[in-house]
Design a protein around this motif. Structure first.
Motif, PDB file in Angstrom:
ATOM      1  N   THR B  97       0.858  -1.175   0.000  1.00 44.19           N
ATOM      2  CA  THR B  97       0.000   0.000   0.000  1.00 44.19           C
ATOM      3  C   THR B  97       0.898   1.230   0.000  1.00 44.19           C
ATOM      4  N   ASN B  99       0.742   5.513  -0.752  1.00 47.82           N
ATOM      5  CA  ASN B  99      -0.100   6.665  -0.964  1.00 47.82           C
ATOM      6  C   ASN B  99       0.252   7.432  -2.243  1.00 47.82           C
ATOM      7  N   VAL B 128      -3.615   4.168  -2.393  1.00 48.26           N
ATOM      8  CA  VAL B 128      -4.516   4.844  -1.461  1.00 48.26           C
ATOM      9  C   VAL B 128      -4.345   6.350  -1.574  1.00 48.26           C
ATOM     10  N   THR B 129      -5.313   7.063  -1.041  1.00 52.77           N
ATOM     11  CA  THR B 129      -5.444   8.483  -1.375  1.00 52.77           C
ATOM     12  C   THR B 129      -5.624   9.380  -0.163  1.00 52.77           C
ATOM     13  N   ARG B 150      -7.996  14.363  -4.810  1.00 56.11           N
ATOM     14  CA  ARG B 150      -7.115  13.239  -4.516  1.00 56.11           C
ATOM     15  C   ARG B 150      -7.242  12.117  -5.540  1.00 56.11           C
ATOM     16  N   TYR B 151      -8.465  11.898  -6.055  1.00 56.37           N
ATOM     17  CA  TYR B 151      -8.579  10.834  -7.057  1.00 56.37           C
ATOM     18  C   TYR B 151      -8.132  11.281  -8.441  1.00 56.37           C
ATOM     19  N   ALA B 205      -8.103   0.831  -2.924  1.00 58.30           N
ATOM     20  CA  ALA B 205      -8.898   0.717  -1.700  1.00 58.30           C
ATOM     21  C   ALA B 205      -9.554   2.052  -1.433  1.00 58.30           C
ATOM     22  N   GLY B 206     -10.858   2.104  -1.433  1.00 56.71           N
ATOM     23  CA  GLY B 206     -11.584   3.357  -1.240  1.00 56.71           C
ATOM     24  C   GLY B 206     -12.989   3.097  -1.719  1.00 56.71           C
ATOM     25  N   ASP B 207     -13.961   3.767  -1.128  1.00 62.67           N
ATOM     26  CA  ASP B 207     -15.336   3.318  -1.269  1.00 62.67           C
ATOM     27  C   ASP B 207     -16.285   4.356  -1.859  1.00 62.67           C
ATOM     28  N   SER B 208     -15.854   5.599  -1.929  1.00 57.99           N
ATOM     29  CA  SER B 208     -16.753   6.652  -2.434  1.00 57.99           C
ATOM     30  C   SER B 208     -17.036   6.410  -3.916  1.00 57.99           C
ATOM     31  N   GLY B 211     -14.005   6.860  -5.803  1.00 55.05           N
ATOM     32  CA  GLY B 211     -13.094   5.740  -5.595  1.00 55.05           C
ATOM     33  C   GLY B 211     -13.489   4.549  -6.444  1.00 55.05           C
ATOM     34  N   PHE B 223      -9.748  -3.623  -3.103  1.00 59.76           N
ATOM     35  CA  PHE B 223      -9.725  -4.070  -1.712  1.00 59.76           C
ATOM     36  C   PHE B 223     -10.860  -3.325  -1.022  1.00 59.76           C
TER      37      PHE B 223
HETATM   38  C1  LIG Z   1     -10.349  -1.692   2.610  1.00 58.79           C
HETATM   39  C2  LIG Z   1      -9.623  -0.392   2.697  1.00 58.79           C
HETATM   40  C3  LIG Z   1      -8.291  -0.369   3.084  1.00 58.79           C
HETATM   41  C4  LIG Z   1      -7.583   0.820   3.172  1.00 58.79           C
HETATM   42  N1  LIG Z   1      -6.275   0.804   3.539  1.00 58.79           N
HETATM   43  C5  LIG Z   1      -5.598   1.975   3.653  1.00 58.79           C
HETATM   44  C6  LIG Z   1      -4.230   1.977   4.045  1.00 58.79           C
HETATM   45  O1  LIG Z   1      -3.625   0.946   4.300  1.00 58.79           O
HETATM   46  N2  LIG Z   1      -3.605   3.173   4.152  1.00 58.79           N
HETATM   47  C7  LIG Z   1      -4.223   4.357   3.871  1.00 58.79           C
HETATM   48  O2  LIG Z   1      -3.604   5.407   3.970  1.00 58.79           O
HETATM   49  N3  LIG Z   1      -5.514   4.376   3.502  1.00 58.79           N
HETATM   50  C8  LIG Z   1      -6.206   3.223   3.384  1.00 58.79           C
HETATM   51  N4  LIG Z   1      -7.522   3.260   2.992  1.00 58.79           N
HETATM   52  C9  LIG Z   1      -8.162   4.594   2.768  1.00 58.79           C
HETATM   53  C10 LIG Z   1      -8.413   4.944   1.321  1.00 58.79           C
HETATM   54  O3  LIG Z   1      -7.264   5.057   0.564  1.00 58.79           O
HETATM   55  C11 LIG Z   1      -9.179   6.251   1.226  1.00 58.79           C
HETATM   56  O4  LIG Z   1      -8.383   7.316   1.647  1.00 58.79           O
HETATM   57  C12 LIG Z   1     -10.428   6.250   2.058  1.00 58.79           C
HETATM   58  O5  LIG Z   1     -11.119   5.052   1.914  1.00 58.79           O
HETATM   59  C13 LIG Z   1     -11.330   7.390   1.633  1.00 58.79           C
HETATM   60  O6  LIG Z   1     -11.600   7.274   0.275  1.00 58.79           O
HETATM   61  P1  LIG Z   1     -13.073   6.968  -0.210  1.00 58.79           P
HETATM   62  O7  LIG Z   1     -13.851   8.183   0.179  1.00 58.79           O
HETATM   63  O8  LIG Z   1     -13.026   6.744  -1.687  1.00 58.79           O
HETATM   64  O9  LIG Z   1     -13.494   5.744   0.525  1.00 58.79           O
HETATM   65  C14 LIG Z   1      -8.237   2.051   2.883  1.00 58.79           C
HETATM   66  C15 LIG Z   1      -9.584   2.028   2.493  1.00 58.79           C
HETATM   67  C16 LIG Z   1     -10.281   0.833   2.395  1.00 58.79           C
HETATM   68  C17 LIG Z   1     -11.713   0.857   1.975  1.00 58.79           C
END
Ligand SMILES: Cc1cc2nc3c(=O)[nH]c(=O)nc-3n(C[C@H](O)[C@H](O)[C@H](O)COP(=O)(O)O)c2cc1C
Lengths: 355, 433
Positions: B97, B99, B128-129, B150-151, B205-208, B211, B223
């Motif tokens: 992972t 950033n 990751v972001t 960020r994306y 990895a990110g859910d929005s 993302g 992930f």
């Molecule tokens: C399953 C999962 C694992 C993640 N692991 C990390 C990580 O190891 N390190 C990190 O800085 N962010 C991690 N994130 C954070 C994401 O990179 C992202 O910043 C965060 O989910 C917000 O983005 P989103 O709004 O698209 O969900 C993880 C997110 C998810 C969903």
């Protein structure tokens, strides 16, 4: 320095770019067979070749004792990432990591990042010093006994033993603490090539091992005296520094050369002193310079690593060992132990938790 | 391929910096010594896993302005550890992972390509972001990136890395590259030839919505935390449906939730064990802390074995730093109170109930069945297993569950190819010269 001071030997294992790990592992094992203090692997963003720190990390589990010193540059990199990566190399090698700090002065390198223009060497070396300083503080930012696993209070760490470093340099700041716990050596060994003027001050202030280029023992001794004087001005003790003469060696295919000794060689990338001859005469040269107190040891850059390192180890080093001028085994486990350098006390622990 | 024999993918998450990891167990060893990484990686490879996975955090978490001290903390830098693991494994994929906000494409593309060479084609990058100013305080630029950007930066970062990976011809000639975009304007020559996989595998990895779109447009693996059957199916359908507009097939993106597991000789024994593990994960101190993260106030005077506070959460709390926030805290608090009242739960019991992340609990047979069912039901293409013990937490799974999956024909018994792409059934990317 007395003539009985231990001799330190190191070798560069870079050369024409290679990307297969077996190549590097083979060379590092060969150097380890000769009980050398450490191997270096040069690096630059500007010419073909893999990331040196990753390569030596790959080499770590395949070796047992030898010090591993990649070049990691400080101009276009993040000091926080650099310190984490070097600390991690120390963890995976169980205390054998070093870091040769270097700068990127060219416009071509600057354009690979597009973040800042090229800058003069003296400014970049000051920044390299800041990077080394921030790194050293990050390595200290966890006290050695910060991890407590105290079931009664539910605490994994004692947060009073973790420290913000609040480093402020001319071009960056770092808050800390590190994400990597303090590495086995406390602080991995910092190596600087102190040949050039701008690098020398940074070397005197931050390096544990300084490489200098010299064509006569007098010149080497002069550089060493100068470095120690400058180090003392920064409050460092006389035993804090190891000065190694950097020598590019071409052991050709002769056992001994008709005219042994240093020559001013062709303009090699790193410039500086150049030896062409046989392994036996190289041993003589090392003995003579070391006995005369000109240097704490030598850093040898074989012109053809595969061929010349084999000759260095099985010729030059074997002879030095036979004459009891160089150790035949590693009495210690860490690079600091090979170099006779103490494990540094933690500056924050010393402050008694006031930080 | 019929649904019944669809192959699942398995990955091993190194237990570490989170409160899933039970450090108080006497079997819990170092989270930083290389021997721990070596043990888990070798176990995963013995189980013929697709890859080994490391998370990342670039600033130590804080609670109420002080470093969080209850959970495992301290970890090595991912790419460096993985390069070392390449020496003690042969086939296992190695995923870091890293950033996209606090790195630069040239340097990271080079480190990843190097890892792919050193491992002979086993490297992966989980993009990751995280963007927050809190993390940024460790970096030259500080917390400079707007949430909205960020994306766009991550997408341009990945695209740029791929331009660099394609800048050498397949026969090994370097050619210069030029990239001019919104976030990066760079040019020159890359120092590493095209690597064994062409491009290291990209994980997101990110859910929005942003993302998910980013994943659909460019990632090889997602992930996710959607580890239940229902939310897994929803997520799976949503993300796979987004692929078509990028000209991609459903099989080109693997969806892998991070899941935990507890094994026992019988289902009942596993349930008992799971309850014990939950008590260790949610210590009395951790329970109060979880509560403070919602309430945004100092609640240290409360008894973890007593009732929930009747005061409401404070507005706009910044009590927790370095973690994704809990969302609408008033709603969460209301839900927790209702639950605690209905079931008569203490603070600690409520936290245990509401923050449970245990996904698969049972005998090896039950767990094997459930995993198979999830994949057959399109809730996942595979799993990233998060053990609760370092480094032996995967031993039982590999010894007892993997053989059952192999018997069922839903998981490989031998690696069929040398690279991570080959494990995942992903084609090597076409060289875009
Ligand atoms: C399953 C999962 C694992 C993640 N692991 C990390 C990580 O190891 N390190 C990190 O800085 N962010 C991690 N994130 C954070 C994401 O990179 C992202 O910043 C965060 O989910 C917000 O983005 P989103 O709004 O698209 O969900 C993880 C997110 C998810 C969903």
């Amino acid at each position: 320095m007395s003539s009985t001071a231990p001799l330190h030997l190191a070798a560069e294992i870079g050369g024409p770019p290679r990307y297969d790990p077996g190549h590097y592992t083979g060379l590092a094992r060969l150097a380890e067979h000769g009980a050398l203090d450490f191997v270096t692997l040069g690096d630059s963003f500007a010419r073909p070749g893999p990331d040196a720190l990753a390569v030596l990390s790959r080499v770590a589990p395949a070796t047992g004792r030898i010090g591993l010193v990649p070049t990691v540059t400080t101009t276009h990199t993040e000091p926080f990432h650099v310190s984490s990566a070097v600390a991690t190399l120390d963890w995976v090698s169980r205390g054998r990591a070093g870091w040769q700090a270097d700068v990127s002065t060219t416009g071509a390198e600057a354009r690979l990042f597009g973040r800042r223009p090229a800058a003069p060497a003296d400014e970049l070396w000051r920044e390299a010093g800041d990077s080394a300083e921030a790194g050293a503080r990050l390595w200290d930012s966890w006290e050695d006994d910060a991890e407590i696993r105290d079931v009664a209070t539910g605490r994994f760490i004692d947060r009073d033993k973790l420290h913000y470093i609040d480093f402020e340099g001319a071009s960056f700041t770092v808050r800390g603490p590190a994400i990597v716990p303090r590495p086995p050596q406390g602080r991995p060994v910092i190596v600087v090539d102190g040949t050039s003027g701008p690098a020398r001050e940074t070397a005197a202030r931050h390096a544990d091992v300084v490489l200098v280029r010299a064509t006569t023992p007098e010149q080497a001794a002069g550089a060493r005296t100068d470095l120690r004087r400058r180090a003392a001005a920064y409050g460092r003790g006389p035993g804090a520094l190891r000065v190694l003469v950097a020598l590019t060696v071409d052991l050709g295919d002769a056992e001994t050369a008709p005219e042994p000794g240093l020559e001013s060689g062709p303009p090699l990338a790193a410039g500086g002193s150049y030896y062409r001859g046989g392994p036996v005469d190289l041993a003589e040269l090392i003995t003579r310079w070391h006995r005369g107190g000109a240097a704490d040891g030598f850093h040898l850059t074989p012109i053809t690593p595969g061929r010349d390192l084999e000759r260095i180890v099985n010729g030059t080093v074997a002879l030095l060992q036979h004459r009891s001028l160089f150790r035949t085994f590693y009495p210690g486990g860490t690079l600091r132990e090979h170099l006779g350098l103490a494990r540094p006390a933690n500056r924050y622990a010393f402050e008694g938790g006031r930080a | 391929m019929s649904t019944a024999t669809r192959q699942m993918h398995l990955a091993a998450h190194f237990p570490g910096v989170n409160n899933t990891t039970v450090w108080a167990d006497p079997r819990s060893k170092s989270q930083i010594d290389f021997s721990s990484f070596e043990h888990l990686a070798r176990t995963a490879e013995r189980g013929r896993f697709d890859f080994f996975f490391l998370a990342e955090g670039l600033r130590l978490r804080e609670h109420n302005g002080r470093i969080h001290d209850l959970d495992v903390v301290g970890r090595p830098e991912s790419l460096t550890v993985l390069a070392a693991l390449a020496a003690v494994t042969d086939r296992l994929g190695l995923a870091a992972t890293v950033n996209a906000t606090f790195n630069e494409p040239y340097e990271l593309a080079r480190r990843l390509a190097t890892l792919d060479h050193l491992s002979e084609g086993r490297a992966a990058w989980n993009v990751v972001t995280s963007f927050d100013a809190f993390t940024g305080e460790n970096f030259r630029r500080g917390g400079y990136l707007d949430r909205a950007d960020r994306y766009t930066r991550a997408a341009e970062f990945v695209a740029t890395a791929r331009e660099l990976w394609d800048s050498w011809t397949p026969d090994g000639t370097p050619r210069s590259f030029t990239h001019r975009g919104q976030h990066f304007a760079i040019e020159g020559e890359f120092t590493v030839p095209r690597s064994p996989q062409g491009h290291p595998v990209v994980i997101q990895a990110g859910d929005s919505p942003d993302g998910r779109e980013f994943a659909a447009s460019t990632a090889d693996i997602v992930f996710t935390r959607h580890g239940t059957l229902e939310s897994g199916r929803e997520f799976y359908a949503d993300v796979k449906a987004r692929l078509a507009k990028y000209g991609r097939e459903p099989g080109e993106l693997k969806i892998m939730p991070g899941v935990t597991f507890v094994l026992g000789d019988s289902d009942a024994e596993a349930q008992e064990l799971a309850a014990e593990i939950r008590l260790q994960q949610v210590s009395p101190q951790n329970a109060l802390l979880a509560l403070e993260q919602i309430w945004g106030r100092d609640l240290s005077a409360y008894d973890p074995d007593g009732p929930l506070p009747d005061i409401d959460p404070g507005p706009g709390s910044s009590l927790v730093q370095g973690r994704v926030g809990p969302g609408d805290v008033l709603a969460v608090a209301a839900r927790w109170r209702a639950l605690s009242k209905e079931k008569g739960l203490s603070i600690r019991q409520t936290v245990i109930e509401t923050t449970g992340r245990q996904s698969f609990i049972g005998s090896p047979r039950t767990v094997a069945e459930q995993l198979t069912e999830f994949v057959a039901a399109d809730a996942a293409d595979g799993f990233i297993l998060v053990p609760h013990l370092t480094p032996g937490g995967l031993d039982d799974f590999v010894d007892r569950v993997v053989p059952l999956l192999q018997e069922r024909g839903v998981f490989r018994s031998e690696y069929t190819g040398p690279t991570l792409r080959s494990h995942l059934g992903l084609a090597e990317p076409v060289w875009k010269g």
